[in-house]
Design a protein around this motif. Structure first.
Motif, mmCIF file in Angstrom:
data_model
loop_
_atom_site.group_PDB
_atom_site.id
_atom_site.type_symbol
_atom_site.label_atom_id
_atom_site.label_comp_id
_atom_site.label_asym_id
_atom_site.label_seq_id
_atom_site.Cartn_x
_atom_site.Cartn_y
_atom_site.Cartn_z
ATOM 1 N N VAL A 114 0.832 -1.217 0.000
ATOM 2 C CA VAL A 114 0.000 0.000 0.000
ATOM 3 C C VAL A 114 0.860 1.259 0.000
ATOM 4 O O VAL A 114 0.797 2.072 -0.906
ATOM 5 C CB VAL A 114 -1.007 0.016 1.169
ATOM 6 N N LEU A 116 0.976 4.155 1.714
ATOM 7 C CA LEU A 116 0.446 5.518 1.784
ATOM 8 C C LEU A 116 1.383 6.342 2.660
ATOM 9 O O LEU A 116 2.135 5.793 3.469
ATOM 10 C CB LEU A 116 -0.952 5.504 2.384
ATOM 11 N N ALA A 122 -6.458 10.395 4.252
ATOM 12 C CA ALA A 122 -6.808 9.700 3.005
ATOM 13 C C ALA A 122 -6.893 10.703 1.853
ATOM 14 O O ALA A 122 -6.341 10.479 0.772
ATOM 15 C CB ALA A 122 -8.133 8.978 3.191
ATOM 16 N N ASN A 125 -3.509 11.985 0.881
ATOM 17 C CA ASN A 125 -2.722 10.992 0.145
ATOM 18 C C ASN A 125 -3.035 11.023 -1.344
ATOM 19 O O ASN A 125 -2.179 10.725 -2.173
ATOM 20 C CB ASN A 125 -2.955 9.594 0.718
ATOM 21 N N PRO A 164 -3.848 6.880 7.516
ATOM 22 C CA PRO A 164 -3.792 5.475 7.104
ATOM 23 C C PRO A 164 -3.882 4.494 8.273
ATOM 24 O O PRO A 164 -4.504 3.444 8.160
ATOM 25 C CB PRO A 164 -2.431 5.384 6.408
ATOM 26 N N ARG A 172 -7.286 1.107 3.017
ATOM 27 C CA ARG A 172 -5.976 1.660 2.606
ATOM 28 C C ARG A 172 -5.708 1.338 1.139
ATOM 29 O O ARG A 172 -5.221 2.182 0.394
ATOM 30 C CB ARG A 172 -4.856 1.085 3.486
ATOM 31 N N VAL A 175 -7.657 3.634 -0.997
ATOM 32 C CA VAL A 175 -7.023 4.958 -1.084
ATOM 33 C C VAL A 175 -5.858 4.904 -2.081
ATOM 34 O O VAL A 175 -5.682 5.814 -2.903
ATOM 35 C CB VAL A 175 -6.517 5.434 0.302
ATOM 36 N N ALA A 176 -5.092 3.815 -2.005
ATOM 37 C CA ALA A 176 -3.958 3.674 -2.933
ATOM 38 C C ALA A 176 -4.441 3.626 -4.380
ATOM 39 O O ALA A 176 -3.807 4.196 -5.278
ATOM 40 C CB ALA A 176 -3.165 2.417 -2.591
ATOM 41 N N ARG A 179 -5.256 7.097 -5.379
ATOM 42 C CA ARG A 179 -4.036 7.853 -5.678
ATOM 43 C C ARG A 179 -3.526 7.513 -7.077
ATOM 44 O O ARG A 179 -3.095 8.396 -7.826
ATOM 45 C CB ARG A 179 -2.961 7.534 -4.633
#
Lengths: 257, 362
Positions: A114, A116, A122, A125, A164, A172, A175-176, A179
């Motif tokens: 991940v 972050l 979040a 990120n 995170p 997580r 979120v990655a 991104r």
């Protein structure tokens, strides 16, 4: 499914390719570490074309060269030989500075662990991508709007302000993914995205990846050694000892090499 | 959103050790510098205040005020040198003085003069003096009659002057005749004939020093700065304190370098990921430097506040003098040390391979 040329996995097959222009074209890629008698061939004349919107699973055991190939496709590593074209941009001769700019704008990454930024929320990120691009003023405002939209699409609006450490493993990873999608890249590269997750969460994440990639028409290459995850891909490509071969869409790779 | 500043704000505990160490080092730098300045300014004020192009000593004095003797004949020769426009006698006598109502003696430097130094009025009447305001700390007040030396020579304080001390003793600025009277009454071993002074303060045009020495054949002329450095202990004090101050700055450099090297080492994985998603080495390195500078600024602010409190709390006889220049020097030195120290991380940041982000579960 097998190819007539085991080392040429250029021809899309399996599930339908959603767009015609290739998001990734690897042509005759060779990567050699060391020289002379100590030379190790990590990738041997590999060719692969990923169509726009296509999801390709890159399957192989440890040390097979899949990570090296992914790194070359993402401009993290230079090939010893061959051509790399991402979203129409030939990055084979790019300088390190040009590769940095390329990675910032043309390709998204989701890493195994991940990774972050631990002290950013979040939402922040996601905003890291625009921060690295030096967004100011209106661009920064647009980036904030974009981050909120992405978080909403990923079902994470209520977690936007969480660090995170306050998120679950699945959150997580989402979120990655956000991104990686932030700059609307032509290609997203996933490095073992479910290896740190249990089977159930892993499948949820793969479903999310599939849905997000499909809805955006974004091409992706997913490196995995878990054959249970390959059915989320349009096509599965096997790599063994640095040589590419095709597997069927369900990830059955037996006897294709 | 700046990554480096956000980390500082959200994870202050990671920087606490470095900030505390740098705070103590900045406090140490300020106290050392303050003591150096206090000693230097307190020792040299009487000479720095002289509006002189050259100060003329007798050549046998080896640039010492106390050993130097200039006779009226020598003075006449000096006055006749081309380019010389003004000549005035100057001399000092270091003694203790009884202050009305005080049990302790005040350390005074009775200074006889003709040409008024900067900030000092024309010579007062005989038996009167302009006193350096540092003597307030010894209980001296305007109108007091000080009894100077073992002979208890009376001198009346008419007013205050600033930054005119000599060898850490409070300046009492009197006429040459009053000074000679004090000297002869209290230091009979160093009796002065009429018209004799220790040195001459000379104003003029052009390179008059060599011309004066050539004309008299028995004098040694120094510029004001040379005269300041010739005062006993001044050069030695400065070199000793400066050696300690620069050594302390080397420690600051080492602390910053070590701390941010370790921090960068710890962040190798994160930097790999950031490089993979498009962060340049320059951006990451600037972030490290920015953090080092912010830590140094915080350390300076706290260290400066502590030093200011120490300055107020310490007894007046401790020659600590914190000047604006010292604060500025310490601040700039800390910032430069922080930048140079954090630059040690550049090589490490540069060598982080963005490809390390792939295939790593760390």
């Amino acid at each position: 499914m097998s190819s007539s040329n085991p080392s040429d996995s250029s021809a899309p097959s399996g599930a339908a390719v959603l767009a015609t222009a290739p998001a990734l074209r690897l042509d005759g890629i060779r990567k050699v570490y060391g020289t002379g008698e100590n030379a190790i061939v990590a990738v041997d004349h590999a060719s692969l074309t990923v169509g726009g919107g296509e999801i390709v699973a890159l399957l192989g055991p440890s040390g097979s060269g899949k990570t090296t190939l992914l790194s070359i496709a993402g401009g993290l590593l230079a090939a010893t030989e061959g051509t790399v074209v991402v979203g129409g941009e030939d990055i084979s001769g790019h300088s390190p500075r040009e590769l940095t700019e390329f990675r910032r704008s043309k390709v998204g990454f989701v890493f195994q662990s991940v990774n972050l930024v631990p002290f950013l929320t979040a939402e922040e990120n996601l905003l890291v991508v625009s921060e690295l691009a030096g967004a100011r003023g209106a661009a920064r405002k647009q980036a904030r709007t974009r981050a909120k939209e992405l978080l909403a699409e990923l079902g994470l609006s209520h977690r936007a302000g969480n660090l995170p450490a306050q998120l679950s493993g699945g959150e997580r990873q989402r979120v990655a993914i956000g991104r990686a999608l932030f700059n609307s890249p032509a290609l997203v590269l996933f490095d073992e995205p479910t290896s740190a997750l249990d089977t159930k969460i892993g499948e949820q994440v793969m479903e999310l990846i599939q849905a997000e990639m499909r809805s955006r028409g974004t091409a992706s290459v997913i490196v995995t050694h878990d054959t249970r995850m390959t059915h989320y891909a349009d096509r599965t490509v096997r790599i063994v000892d640095g040589v590419l071969g095709l597997a069927d869409a369900a990830g059955d790779v037996s006897g294709d090499h | 959103m700046n990554l480096a500043l956000t980390e500082l704000r959200r994870r202050p505990s990671r920087f606490t050790v470095a900030t505390v160490v740098l705070t103590f080092l900045s406090l140490l730098l300020l106290l050392l510098g303050g003591l150096l300045d206090g000693l230097y300014l307190g020792s040299t004020g009487a000479i720095r205040a002289q509006e002189a192009d050259v100060i003329v000593y007798s050549d046998s004095a080896r640039d010492s005020f106390l050993r130097s003797r200039i006779t009226p004949d020598m003075r006449e020769v000096v006055e006749g040198v081309d380019g010389v426009t003004e000549v005035g006698g100057l001399g000092f006598t270091l003694l203790g003085a009884t202050v009305p109502g005080e049990s302790d003696l005040a350390d005074v430097a009775v200074a006889g003069y003709e040409l008024a130094p900067s900030g000092v009025p024309a010579p007062p009447p005989a038996g009167h003096a302009w006193a350096d305001d540092r003597l307030r700390d010894a209980g001296v007040a305007i109108g007091d009659t000080l009894l100077v030396g073992p002979a208890a020579t009376p001198i009346v304080v008419d007013g205050w002057v600033e930054d005119t001390n000599y060898l850490l003793q409070g300046g009492l600025w009197v006429t040459l005749d009053t000074w000679r009277a004090v000297q002869n009454a209290n230091r009979p071993d160093a009796f002065l004939a009429d018209g004799v002074v220790q040195v001459l303060v000379v104003r003029g045009e052009g390179d008059i020093g060599p011309a004066i020495d050539a004309a008299t054949g028995s004098t040694s002329s120094l510029t004001r700065d040379e005269a300041v450095n010739a005062l006993p202990g001044v050069k030695e004090q400065r070199s000793t304190f400066n050696a300690i101050i620069y050594s302390t700055l080397a420690v600051v450099l080492a602390v910053v370098g070590l701390f941010f090297s370790l921090l960068t080492l710890e962040r190798t994985g994160l930097y790999g990921v950031l490089k993979a998603i498009g962060a340049s080495t320059r951006r990451l390195f600037v972030g490290v430097v920015l953090q080092a500078v912010v830590v140094a600024v915080i350390a300076f602010v706290i260290g400066g506040a502590l030093a200011t409190l120490a300055d107020r709390a310490l007894p007046a006889d401790v020659p600590l003098q914190l000047t604006t220049g010292r604060y500025v020097f310490t601040f700039v030195a800390l910032i430069v040390a922080a930048v140079l120290g954090s630059a040690v991380s550049l090589r490490r940041v540069t060598r982080i391979d963005p490809a390390s982000a792939i295939g790593s579960a760390a």
